[in-house]
Design an enzyme around this catalytic site. Structure first.
Site, PDB file in Angstrom:
ATOM      1  N   GLN A 101      -7.886   0.101  -5.921  1.00  0.00           N
ATOM      2  CA  GLN A 101      -7.368  -1.251  -5.758  1.00  0.00           C
ATOM      3  C   GLN A 101      -7.988  -1.972  -4.564  1.00  0.00           C
ATOM      4  O   GLN A 101      -7.635  -3.116  -4.279  1.00  0.00           O
ATOM      5  CB  GLN A 101      -5.841  -1.204  -5.594  1.00  0.00           C
ATOM      6  CG  GLN A 101      -5.145  -0.647  -6.823  1.00  0.00           C
ATOM      7  CD  GLN A 101      -3.669  -0.370  -6.584  1.00  0.00           C
ATOM      8  OE1 GLN A 101      -3.121  -0.621  -5.523  1.00  0.00           O
ATOM      9  NE2 GLN A 101      -3.005   0.183  -7.599  1.00  0.00           N
ATOM     10  N   HIS A 135      -2.678   0.484  -3.090  1.00  0.00           N
ATOM     11  CA  HIS A 135      -1.699  -0.296  -2.327  1.00  0.00           C
ATOM     12  C   HIS A 135      -2.252  -0.863  -1.017  1.00  0.00           C
ATOM     13  O   HIS A 135      -1.738  -0.608   0.070  1.00  0.00           O
ATOM     14  CB  HIS A 135      -0.454   0.552  -2.032  1.00  0.00           C
ATOM     15  CG  HIS A 135       0.228   1.069  -3.259  1.00  0.00           C
ATOM     16  ND1 HIS A 135       1.354   1.851  -3.221  1.00  0.00           N
ATOM     17  CD2 HIS A 135      -0.070   0.912  -4.587  1.00  0.00           C
ATOM     18  CE1 HIS A 135       1.733   2.162  -4.454  1.00  0.00           C
ATOM     19  NE2 HIS A 135       0.863   1.591  -5.305  1.00  0.00           N
ATOM     20  N   GLU A 162       9.709  -6.675  -7.038  1.00  0.00           N
ATOM     21  CA  GLU A 162      10.635  -7.535  -6.299  1.00  0.00           C
ATOM     22  C   GLU A 162      10.009  -8.859  -5.879  1.00  0.00           C
ATOM     23  O   GLU A 162       8.807  -8.943  -5.631  1.00  0.00           O
ATOM     24  CB  GLU A 162      11.116  -6.812  -5.024  1.00  0.00           C
ATOM     25  CG  GLU A 162      11.928  -5.571  -5.285  1.00  0.00           C
ATOM     26  CD  GLU A 162      12.391  -4.894  -4.007  1.00  0.00           C
ATOM     27  OE1 GLU A 162      13.144  -3.898  -4.110  1.00  0.00           O
ATOM     28  OE2 GLU A 162      12.016  -5.327  -2.897  1.00  0.00           O
ATOM     29  N   TYR A 208      12.918  -4.154   4.199  1.00  0.00           N
ATOM     30  CA  TYR A 208      13.089  -4.383   2.772  1.00  0.00           C
ATOM     31  C   TYR A 208      13.260  -3.105   1.955  1.00  0.00           C
ATOM     32  O   TYR A 208      13.259  -3.142   0.732  1.00  0.00           O
ATOM     33  CB  TYR A 208      11.953  -5.284   2.253  1.00  0.00           C
ATOM     34  CG  TYR A 208      12.182  -6.672   2.796  1.00  0.00           C
ATOM     35  CD1 TYR A 208      12.953  -7.588   2.105  1.00  0.00           C
ATOM     36  CD2 TYR A 208      11.725  -7.019   4.063  1.00  0.00           C
ATOM     37  CE1 TYR A 208      13.248  -8.833   2.644  1.00  0.00           C
ATOM     38  CE2 TYR A 208      12.014  -8.254   4.612  1.00  0.00           C
ATOM     39  CZ  TYR A 208      12.783  -9.157   3.894  1.00  0.00           C
ATOM     40  OH  TYR A 208      13.098 -10.374   4.440  1.00  0.00           O
ATOM     41  N   TYR A 267       7.454   7.279 -11.221  1.00  0.00           N
ATOM     42  CA  TYR A 267       6.812   7.347 -12.527  1.00  0.00           C
ATOM     43  C   TYR A 267       7.205   8.613 -13.292  1.00  0.00           C
ATOM     44  O   TYR A 267       7.151   8.646 -14.523  1.00  0.00           O
ATOM     45  CB  TYR A 267       5.294   7.253 -12.374  1.00  0.00           C
ATOM     46  CG  TYR A 267       4.857   5.917 -11.821  1.00  0.00           C
ATOM     47  CD1 TYR A 267       5.041   4.749 -12.545  1.00  0.00           C
ATOM     48  CD2 TYR A 267       4.282   5.822 -10.559  1.00  0.00           C
ATOM     49  CE1 TYR A 267       4.659   3.513 -12.033  1.00  0.00           C
ATOM     50  CE2 TYR A 267       3.895   4.594 -10.041  1.00  0.00           C
ATOM     51  CZ  TYR A 267       4.093   3.451 -10.778  1.00  0.00           C
ATOM     52  OH  TYR A 267       3.725   2.228 -10.271  1.00  0.00           O
TER      53      TYR A 267
END
Length: 367
Positions: free
Chosen positions: A87, A151, A243, A253, A264
């Site tokens: 990513q 991420h 979210e 958070y 998963y």
């Protein structure tokens, strides 16, 4: 006859560069909308931003930055070296309000750090011919680096006071999002020179990174200011639990202690969905939509949508429109062009633009 053949040939040569000939339509609750392909031929377009003169800057995850005008794109040199793995790569691009005088642009990207990589922010000046970046400098990089390609986040937003917010994923290391000694899994705030503002919530603590503004985030790939100047993020959950959060100074958070999703594997995440001292999302999706770019709309072209939140879905190929109090998803805007949406932005004229990874293109939605 030869004269008319020459005219016809000239017209046909012009057609590929004219975005108006590639228009389509999509349905919405406000009726039928026009969808126009503005530029194509991109390999994983990740983000885009508007220049004051009407041109657009577009990033590709593999490291390329393009200047686009009237359907024509030119690659910009001088971009930072990126780690284009998983990513990671060249991610967000932001044009500040003072671009007309500063000529600065800001880029987030995956930066090599030893054997790993971390999310970083660079600034550079766009040359007058729009061909290169000069005076490139790194303003921030997450510490420490991490291995793996997951991420990174990552968006950069200019606050009303001129400071910069950068969203960072937890790099697949879940506990790091609760560790204030690490930048992973947080939103950080710095000034335009890269220094730490004295008003940051943890700036006087010795057990925290001073840049951190909020923490407990998993992978926020969308971030935007609302019409009052408050900061919001859209972030990936695991299996369920994506979210939308209104970001408050110093707030936690919850990831990975609380979540509305599951691992998963199907296993429970953390301690459940509630814990004292941890924020609740303004909205969550279950099943996950894989949220990406995020925009909060001014109402300039469609007054009925003023203040609504628009989030791209990578998984289900639509633009989610959220509205109301409490916030909820009220519409899924989709067409054949809305495949794996990476970014959603409002143009200066109030039209809504989006970048589709599946199409390798940037599109404009208008009346």
């Amino acid at each position: 006859m030869l004269h008319w053949l020459r005219i016809l040939t000239a017209v046909l040569l012009l057609l590929p560069f004219s975005p108006t000939v590639q228009a389509d339509t999509m349905n919405s609750r406000l009726g039928q909308l026009r969808v126009t392909k503005m530029a194509g031929g991109f390999d994983v377009p990740w983000a885009f931003a508007f220049l004051p003169d009407g041109a657009v800057l577009v990033t590709e995850r593999d490291g390329a930055l393009f200047h686009v005008r009237d359907g024509k794109k030119n690659r910009i040199g001088g971009t930072p070296a990126v780690v284009a793995e998983g990513q990671g790569g060249l991610l967000d691009v932001m044009v500040p309000r003072d671009f007309a005088t500063s000529q600065e642009i800001f880029l987030t990207f995956a930066k090599r750090q030893g054997r790993g990589a971390g999310t970083a922010l660079a600034a550079g000046r766009l040359s007058a011919d729009n061909r290169s970046l000069t005076d490139l400098r790194i303003l921030f990089e997450a510490a420490p680096g991490a291995t793996g390609g997951r991420h990174f986040g990552s968006r950069v937003v200019e606050a009303r006071d001129g400071t910069l917010f950068i969203s960072l994923g937890e790099r697949g290391d879940r506990p790091s999002a609760q560790n204030l000694r690490l930048h992973q899994g947080s939103v950080v705030r710095i000034n335009r020179k890269g220094a730490v503002p004295g008003s940051n919530p943890f700036v006087r603590r010795t057990d925290a990174q001073p840049e951190i503004w909020s923490y407990g985030h998993r992978n926020p790939q969308g971030m935007a200011l609302d019409l009052q100047g408050s900061l919001w993020v859209a972030e990936h959950g695991a299996k369920g639990g994506d979210e939308v959060n209104r970001v408050r100074k110093g707030a936690n958070y919850g990831w990975p202690v609380i979540s509305y999703g599951r691992h998963y594997s199907g296993a429970k995440i953390g301690e459940g969905t509630l814990k004292q001292g941890m924020e609740q999302p303004a909205w969550y999706w279950d099943p996950s939509i894989a949220p990406s770019g995020m925009m909060i709309y001014s109402g300039r072209m469609w007054p009925e949508w003023r203040g609504d939140i628009f989030v791209g879905s990578l998984k289900f190929d639509y633009i989610s429109r959220l509205s109301g109090s409490p916030l909820k998803e009220v519409e899924q805007i989709r067409s054949s062009e809305t495949g794996r949406i990476r970014d959603v932005q409002e143009a200066p004229d109030g039209s809504i633009w989006f970048a589709s990874e599946s199409e390798g293109a940037v599109f404009r939605i208008s009346n």
